[in-house]
Design an enzyme around this catalytic site. Structure first.
Site, PDB file in Angstrom:
ATOM      1  N   PHE A   1       0.808  -1.228   0.000  1.00  0.00           N
ATOM      2  CA  PHE A   1       0.000   0.000   0.000  1.00  0.00           C
ATOM      3  C   PHE A   1       0.837   1.273   0.000  1.00  0.00           C
ATOM      4  O   PHE A   1       0.365   2.331   0.400  1.00  0.00           O
ATOM      5  CB  PHE A   1      -0.969   0.008   1.184  1.00  0.00           C
ATOM      6  CG  PHE A   1      -1.801  -1.231   1.300  1.00  0.00           C
ATOM      7  CD1 PHE A   1      -2.698  -1.571   0.299  1.00  0.00           C
ATOM      8  CD2 PHE A   1      -1.684  -2.073   2.390  1.00  0.00           C
ATOM      9  CE1 PHE A   1      -3.458  -2.721   0.381  1.00  0.00           C
ATOM     10  CE2 PHE A   1      -2.441  -3.230   2.482  1.00  0.00           C
ATOM     11  CZ  PHE A   1      -3.333  -3.562   1.480  1.00  0.00           C
TER      12      PHE A   1
ATOM     13  N   THR B   1      -2.152  -7.677  -5.787  1.00  0.00           N
ATOM     14  CA  THR B   1      -3.047  -7.152  -6.811  1.00  0.00           C
ATOM     15  C   THR B   1      -3.389  -8.158  -7.891  1.00  0.00           C
ATOM     16  O   THR B   1      -4.287  -7.920  -8.694  1.00  0.00           O
ATOM     17  CB  THR B   1      -2.406  -5.929  -7.477  1.00  0.00           C
ATOM     18  OG1 THR B   1      -1.137  -6.314  -8.023  1.00  0.00           O
ATOM     19  CG2 THR B   1      -2.192  -4.812  -6.473  1.00  0.00           C
TER      20      THR B   1
ATOM     21  N   GLN C   1      -9.746  -5.632  -6.369  1.00  0.00           N
ATOM     22  CA  GLN C   1      -9.007  -4.419  -6.046  1.00  0.00           C
ATOM     23  C   GLN C   1      -9.946  -3.252  -5.761  1.00  0.00           C
ATOM     24  O   GLN C   1      -9.731  -2.480  -4.822  1.00  0.00           O
ATOM     25  CB  GLN C   1      -8.067  -4.057  -7.204  1.00  0.00           C
ATOM     26  CG  GLN C   1      -6.808  -4.883  -7.261  1.00  0.00           C
ATOM     27  CD  GLN C   1      -5.938  -4.662  -6.052  1.00  0.00           C
ATOM     28  OE1 GLN C   1      -5.409  -3.573  -5.839  1.00  0.00           O
ATOM     29  NE2 GLN C   1      -5.785  -5.671  -5.228  1.00  0.00           N
TER      30      GLN C   1
ATOM     31  N   LYS D   1      -5.324   1.604 -17.306  1.00  0.00           N
ATOM     32  CA  LYS D   1      -5.222   2.817 -16.504  1.00  0.00           C
ATOM     33  C   LYS D   1      -4.818   2.557 -15.057  1.00  0.00           C
ATOM     34  O   LYS D   1      -4.319   3.463 -14.396  1.00  0.00           O
ATOM     35  CB  LYS D   1      -6.551   3.578 -16.530  1.00  0.00           C
ATOM     36  CG  LYS D   1      -6.806   4.318 -17.831  1.00  0.00           C
ATOM     37  CD  LYS D   1      -8.011   5.228 -17.695  1.00  0.00           C
ATOM     38  CE  LYS D   1      -8.149   6.141 -18.899  1.00  0.00           C
ATOM     39  NZ  LYS D   1      -9.272   7.086 -18.742  1.00  0.00           N
ATOM     40  N   GLY D   2      -5.058   1.417 -14.551  1.00  0.00           N
ATOM     41  CA  GLY D   2      -4.724   1.155 -13.152  1.00  0.00           C
ATOM     42  C   GLY D   2      -5.930   1.317 -12.254  1.00  0.00           C
ATOM     43  O   GLY D   2      -6.693   2.280 -12.371  1.00  0.00           O
TER      44      GLY D   2
ATOM     45  N   GLU E   1      -5.900   2.103  -6.754  1.00  0.00           N
ATOM     46  CA  GLU E   1      -6.135   3.196  -5.816  1.00  0.00           C
ATOM     47  C   GLU E   1      -7.445   3.945  -6.011  1.00  0.00           C
ATOM     48  O   GLU E   1      -7.978   4.526  -5.063  1.00  0.00           O
ATOM     49  CB  GLU E   1      -4.948   4.166  -5.884  1.00  0.00           C
ATOM     50  CG  GLU E   1      -3.711   3.551  -5.267  1.00  0.00           C
ATOM     51  CD  GLU E   1      -2.416   4.239  -5.670  1.00  0.00           C
ATOM     52  OE1 GLU E   1      -1.821   4.914  -4.821  1.00  0.00           O
ATOM     53  OE2 GLU E   1      -1.990   4.084  -6.826  1.00  0.00           O
TER      54      GLU E   1
END
Length: 722
Positions: A246, A473, A604, A666-667, A670
């Site tokens: 994290f 992840t 996630q 893009k991810g 978070e």
């Protein structure tokens, strides 16, 4: 060697279909070993000793009695430890935090500062000796309190400019029909991953090897090589399985002290942080105080926006929690001002923590927008839709894609938002007051140069080697799917090896950039390998290997605002008699580019939303102003959301295609936490009619607000139980 045809490749397409983790069986059976579990011959164990004073200097360390204890091999401290090179700029573009450059002086800048390492034959012997070590200090006055308007606060850039400013803010506020001017605060928060920080260092045939739990093997290798004045090729860092990070698992005191100890003893040394030590040595999210000023026309369209944020940092290292950066992406106004300020206190250095800046910043700006919607009499979803910018509010750059409107519309439909009574405090279920809230989310979609090796093996399989880090992840699985499609084969014929600095430089697992960066490198190497195989080259026994480097390709990418976006919705139940708040359901709809593996992607996003609940209702590390230390720095005293707190969370996404991006990822690591706390806080207001601008929304704060509200109603001549 044969590859599939284009027609059959379409049938074999792996990206976008759900796959269980390739290492899942190893993890659930215990075959996957973590950094603190791998055996080594003649392994010694180090135990860190940390300061018991908040500020001062070390006067004396009485090592003689400890060195005589059973099994003790050495005690390292500032008087005998190897000297380190700290005059450099690291891989992330900043100098090293002195906390990692252990035992280099007698200064103690905060409680929990590492002052010694006791090394013994067993961890039990090391711990007993460490607890017996007597360290004498010369104490000095300290200041650990972050307060708004601190006289020593100053603007700090961090990884973005400290301040941005356009237009005449005061003029636009004066001309606004509705103004919100409020302060929001978030507390100190800690990563609290399951696996503690652990590292084993040893010298092997003249080469330093570190088996570690980190978020970037090549990052840690580069830092250690520079710090110990070694050639990078003389250092190897391996980090195969990681039990969460994290943002906290970069270079820390345990790795450096382990290298020091193995250099002195010439035998393997393992150092594992205790849970309590992690509260001072592993970083944390700084508390923030944020002031938001919004001015809008009567229909809710913004004329003025100001977002100012203050966070704390240590006296030895500057770290910025860039909470005001959220407004630079999300909302525009004729007058637009943002500022990130810090103040140096006698506290440990904060660090990156899931959605740094965005998580606390979104709570403030999204709660303020909810207050603006109330003041304008406009639905909170509609208010956000009316303030959608066409280009980056500060940068002026076009968005690569911005499908936030689609997220809100789909989310509102599925959540049943249209049936919501906008009046607060009107819905009940027995003793519970019910409310719903919403908030927007965004997080940057960046990429960093990475290298990858792809080998066509003689048996017809493929091996991918990349210094990626899977911190929980599902990165191994995602890269397996990406490689399979790029090689036009099936995932079963692809083996992905990660977490080894010998594989070359690769982006760290951070900033939601890991999978995007690694996938780009793997795709490039696979494409070149496929071309070579198409030439009919016969495979030697060792196979054919191609190496990629994405530095040039990334440099050629057009400058745009690239972000994931999302819309968060929450329903809460509040008992004002007990102060209890329960989140009954949450829905997050995201626009996050190309989804590689829906199974791990949903995990996630749900994990981030769960953390948002935890942030809203539970998490808060509290310092004793007198001692400078934490109250109850452990998982008994630091509360996090558990399964009982998370009954019904759903995450999904809308199509989000960027035609200019060759990767399209893009991810998502978070963006799930961003806006989640604000959605819960806004739902609490809708349930009770009381705004909570201070996180977490604890039971005592609910009770205090309820009593204040009842007193106000009585004073106004209404019924106390109205």
């Amino acid at each position: 060697m044969t590859t599939t045809t284009s027609a059959s490749a379409a049938l074999l397409r792996s990206v976008g279909s759900a796959h269980t983790r390739v290492e899942g069986r190893e993890k659930v059976t215990g075959a996957a070993r973590y950094a603190g579990e791998i055996p080594f011959a003649e392994l010694a164990h180090g135990w860190l000793v940390v300061s018991t004073v908040t500020r001062g200097r070390i006067r004396d360390i009485d090592t003689a009695p400890v060195l005589g204890m059973p099994g003790v091999l050495t005690v390292l401290h500032h008087g005998n430890a190897p000297r380190l090179n700290t005059d450099y700029v690291g891989l992330l573009g900043v100098p090293p935090d002195p906390t990692t450059a252990v035992f280099q002086g007698d200064n103690v800048p905060y409680a929990g500062w590492p002052v010694a390492l006791v090394v013994a034959e067993t961890p039990e012997q090391a711990r007993e000796a460490a607890e017996a070590l007597v360290v004498t200090y010369e104490e000095e006055p300290h200041d650990t309190a972050l307060v708004a308007g601190h006289p020593d606060a100053y603007g700090a850039d961090g990884h973005m400019p400290a301040e941005t400013d356009k237009g005449d803010l005061e003029t636009e506020l004066a001309a606004s029909a509705v103004v919100v001017d409020a302060e929001y605060t978030t507390p100190e928060e800690h990563h609290s991953m399951m696996e503690p920080h652990a590292a084993t260092a040893r010298w092997d045939d003249g080469r330093l090897e570190i088996v570690d739990s980190n978020q970037g093997a090549s990052w840690v290798q580069s830092e250690l090589a520079t710090m110990f004045s070694l050639d990078p090729s003389a250092v190897r860092v391996r980090s195969e399985h990681i039990g969460g990070g994290f943002g906290s698992k970069g270079l820390r005191a345990h790795q450096v002290s382990a290298v020091m100890a193995t250099t002195v003893l010439r035998r393997p040394v393992r150092v594992v942080m205790t849970r309590r030590q992690m509260f001072s040595l592993a970083g944390y999210r700084s508390p923030t105080t944020q002031r938001i000023r919004l001015g809008a026309d009567a229909d809710g369209r913004l004329r003025a926006l100001e977002h100012r944020s203050l966070n704390q940092t240590s006296t030895v290292y500057e770290f910025v929690e860039p909470s005001a950066g959220v407004a630079r992406v999300m909302y525009d106004a004729d007058a637009h001002r943002t500022a990130n300020h810090v103040v140096r206190l006698d506290v440990p250095t904060p660090t990156w923590m899931r959605a740094p800046g965005e998580a606390p910043g979104s709570f403030a700006i999204e709660a303020a927008l909810d207050e603006l919607a109330e003041g304008c009499g406009v639905d909170p979803v509609e208010l956000r839709l009316r303030n959608e910018p066409e280009v980056g509010p500060v940068s002026g750059l076009p968005f690569s894609s911005r499908n936030l409107v689609a997220c809100f519309r789909e989310g509102a439909r599925r959540f049943g938002w249209a049936d919501r009574d906008p009046r607060p405090g009107t819905r009940r279920d027995g003793r519970w007051l019910l409310g719903t809230g919403t908030a927007a989310a965004s997080f940057g979609a960046g990429a960093a140069p990475s290298t990858a090796l792809v080998t066509a093996e003689a048996d017809g399989s493929f091996t991918v080697r990349i210094a990626a880090a899977d911190i929980g992840t599902g990165a191994r699985t995602a890269l397996t799917l990406v490689a399979a499609d790029a090689l036009e084969t099936t995932p079963g014929r692809v083996r992905v090896r990660i977490g080894d600095s010998d594989f070359g430089h690769a982006m760290i697992a951070g900033g939601s950039m890991g999978t995007r960066s690694w996938a780009w490198a793997v795709t490039a190497a696979a494409a070149e390998l496929r071309e070579r195989l198409a030439l009919g080259t016969s495979l030697p026994p060792e196979g054919i290997t191609v190496r990629s480097d994405t530095t040039e390709a990334l440099g050629a990418l057009a400058q745009k605002e690239r972000h994931s976006f999302g819309a968060q919705f929450a329903e809460v139940a509040v008992d004002t008699a007990t102060g209890e708040v329960r989140v009954r359901r949450m829905l997050g709809i995201f626009a996050a580019g190309r989804i590689v593996n829906p199974l791990t992607a949903r995990n996630q996003l749900v994990g981030g939303m769960t953390w948002g609940i935890s942030m809203a209702l539970h998490e808060e590390a509290v310092r004793d102003r007198n001692s400078g230390g934490h109250y109850a720095p452990d998982l008994a005293g630091y509360h996090v959301a558990t399964h009982a707190d998370v009954p019904d969370i759903e995450a999904d996404w809308v199509d989000d295609h960027d035609p200019d991006d060759p990767v399209g990822i893009k991810g998502i690591g978070e963006v799930g936490i961003v806006g989640a706390a604000a959605a819960v806080a806004n739902a609490v207001w809708h349930a009770t009619g009381v705004r909570h601008r201070q996180l977490p929304i604890r039971p005592d704060r609910i009770l205090t607000a309820a009593r204040t509200q009842a007193s106000r109603i009585t004073a106004d001549g209404g019924a106390a139980d109205a």
